[in-house]
Design a protein around this motif. Sequence first.
Motif, PDB file in Angstrom:
ATOM      1  N   ASN A   4       0.990  -1.493  -0.334  1.00 36.77           N
ATOM      2  CA  ASN A   4      -0.189  -0.068  -0.042  1.00 36.77           C
ATOM      3  C   ASN A   4       0.981   1.544   0.122  1.00 36.77           C
ATOM      4  OD1 ASN A   4       0.931   0.164   2.408  1.00 36.77           O
ATOM      5  ND2 ASN A   4      -0.963  -0.850   3.663  1.00 36.77           N
ATOM      6  N   ARG A   5       0.363   2.878  -0.164  1.00 34.15           N
ATOM      7  CA  ARG A   5       1.409   3.999  -0.617  1.00 34.15           C
ATOM      8  C   ARG A   5       1.934   4.268   0.720  1.00 34.15           C
ATOM      9  NH1 ARG A   5      -3.215   7.791  -4.018  1.00 34.15           N
ATOM     10  NH2 ARG A   5      -3.238   6.883  -5.347  1.00 34.15           N
ATOM     11  N   GLY A   6       1.081   2.977   1.756  1.00 40.28           N
ATOM     12  CA  GLY A   6       1.515   3.603   3.502  1.00 40.28           C
ATOM     13  C   GLY A   6       3.549   3.105   3.446  1.00 40.28           C
ATOM     14  N   GLN A   8       4.970   2.411   0.778  1.00 44.32           N
ATOM     15  CA  GLN A   8       5.210   2.380  -0.288  1.00 44.32           C
ATOM     16  C   GLN A   8       6.240   3.997   0.113  1.00 44.32           C
ATOM     17  OE1 GLN A   8       3.055   3.708  -3.781  1.00 44.32           O
ATOM     18  NE2 GLN A   8       2.087   1.086  -3.669  1.00 44.32           N
ATOM     19  N   LYS A   9       5.961   4.709   0.537  1.00 42.94           N
ATOM     20  CA  LYS A   9       5.858   5.829   1.183  1.00 42.94           C
ATOM     21  C   LYS A   9       7.003   5.644   2.790  1.00 42.94           C
ATOM     22  CE  LYS A   9       4.765  10.899   3.326  1.00 42.94           C
ATOM     23  NZ  LYS A   9       3.542  11.703   4.493  1.00 42.94           N
ATOM     24  N   ASN A  10       6.747   4.772   3.487  1.00 38.51           N
ATOM     25  CA  ASN A  10       7.214   4.945   4.498  1.00 38.51           C
ATOM     26  C   ASN A  10       9.395   4.114   3.595  1.00 38.51           C
ATOM     27  OD1 ASN A  10       6.561   5.152   6.799  1.00 38.51           O
ATOM     28  ND2 ASN A  10       5.383   2.818   6.631  1.00 38.51           N
ATOM     29  N   LEU A  11       9.068   3.511   2.584  1.00 37.89           N
ATOM     30  CA  LEU A  11      10.168   2.693   1.969  1.00 37.89           C
ATOM     31  C   LEU A  11      10.598   3.693   0.576  1.00 37.89           C
ATOM     32  CD1 LEU A  11       9.251  -0.801   1.297  1.00 37.89           C
ATOM     33  CD2 LEU A  11      11.123   0.332   3.089  1.00 37.89           C
ATOM     34  N   GLY A  12      10.391   4.580   0.297  1.00 37.23           N
ATOM     35  CA  GLY A  12      10.838   5.710  -0.771  1.00 37.23           C
ATOM     36  C   GLY A  12      10.640   5.402  -2.169  1.00 37.23           C
ATOM     37  N   VAL A  13       9.624   4.436  -2.053  1.00 30.40           N
ATOM     38  CA  VAL A  13       9.183   3.701  -3.507  1.00 30.40           C
ATOM     39  C   VAL A  13       7.972   4.206  -3.991  1.00 30.40           C
ATOM     40  CG1 VAL A  13       9.204   1.388  -4.285  1.00 30.40           C
ATOM     41  CG2 VAL A  13      10.228   1.306  -2.520  1.00 30.40           C
ATOM     42  N   TYR A  14       8.282   4.232  -5.283  1.00 27.90           N
ATOM     43  CA  TYR A  14       7.122   5.233  -5.691  1.00 27.90           C
ATOM     44  C   TYR A  14       6.016   4.382  -7.397  1.00 27.90           C
ATOM     45  CZ  TYR A  14       9.201   8.915  -3.593  1.00 27.90           C
ATOM     46  OH  TYR A  14       9.566  10.368  -2.634  1.00 27.90           O
ATOM     47  N   PRO A  15       5.217   4.024  -7.540  1.00 31.94           N
ATOM     48  CA  PRO A  15       4.779   2.986  -8.731  1.00 31.94           C
ATOM     49  C   PRO A  15       5.571   3.253  -9.691  1.00 31.94           C
ATOM     50  CG  PRO A  15       2.699   4.805  -8.353  1.00 31.94           C
ATOM     51  CD  PRO A  15       4.302   5.441  -6.927  1.00 31.94           C
ATOM     52  N   THR A  16       6.126   3.933 -10.211  1.00 32.44           N
ATOM     53  CA  THR A  16       6.295   3.650 -11.592  1.00 32.44           C
ATOM     54  C   THR A  16       8.519   3.564 -11.244  1.00 32.44           C
ATOM     55  OG1 THR A  16       7.803   5.938 -11.429  1.00 32.44           O
ATOM     56  CG2 THR A  16       5.936   5.731 -12.488  1.00 32.44           C
ATOM     57  N   ASP A  17       8.855   3.136 -10.156  1.00 34.10           N
ATOM     58  CA  ASP A  17      10.384   2.359  -9.795  1.00 34.10           C
ATOM     59  C   ASP A  17       9.952   0.798  -9.673  1.00 34.10           C
ATOM     60  OD1 ASP A  17      10.840   5.106  -8.881  1.00 34.10           O
ATOM     61  OD2 ASP A  17      10.953   4.347  -6.314  1.00 34.10           O
ATOM     62  N   PHE A  18      10.656   0.226 -10.251  1.00 36.21           N
ATOM     63  CA  PHE A  18      11.716  -1.490 -10.038  1.00 36.21           C
ATOM     64  C   PHE A  18      11.915  -0.616  -8.774  1.00 36.21           C
ATOM     65  CE2 PHE A  18      11.090  -0.214 -14.492  1.00 36.21           C
ATOM     66  CZ  PHE A  18      10.180  -1.598 -14.778  1.00 36.21           C
TER      67      PHE A  18
END
Length: 101
Positions: A4-6, A8-18
């Motif tokens: 989830n977005r939480g 993603q935010k905690n890890l600094g990963v964005y939807p376009t990242d691999f």
Amino acid sequence: MMFNRGNQKNLGVYPTDFFQMQFFEDTSKYGVEMPEELEAVLSTDMDAETIFESFTDGKKRSIIYMISGYKNSQTRIDKSLLLCENLKRGVKDNKALLEVF
């Protein structure tokens, strides 16, 4: 697998990242980490431990999650003691397991 977005935010990963993920086999007895307090209380009360072990794996995990949800160690001890007494009284309903009768 939910990411989830939480997370993603905690890890600094964005939807376009691999990124890569690794999965490891869970070798714990219950599939979740057993709180020390619950383990200690169950180990001193053989009747309650026998009842606990007779439950399905899912019910055991639910009980472990309920006790783990308390942040204070003394509260986990108190709830574990209450749980054991209720198990010996024949209480099986998850909602009632941590209630005082």
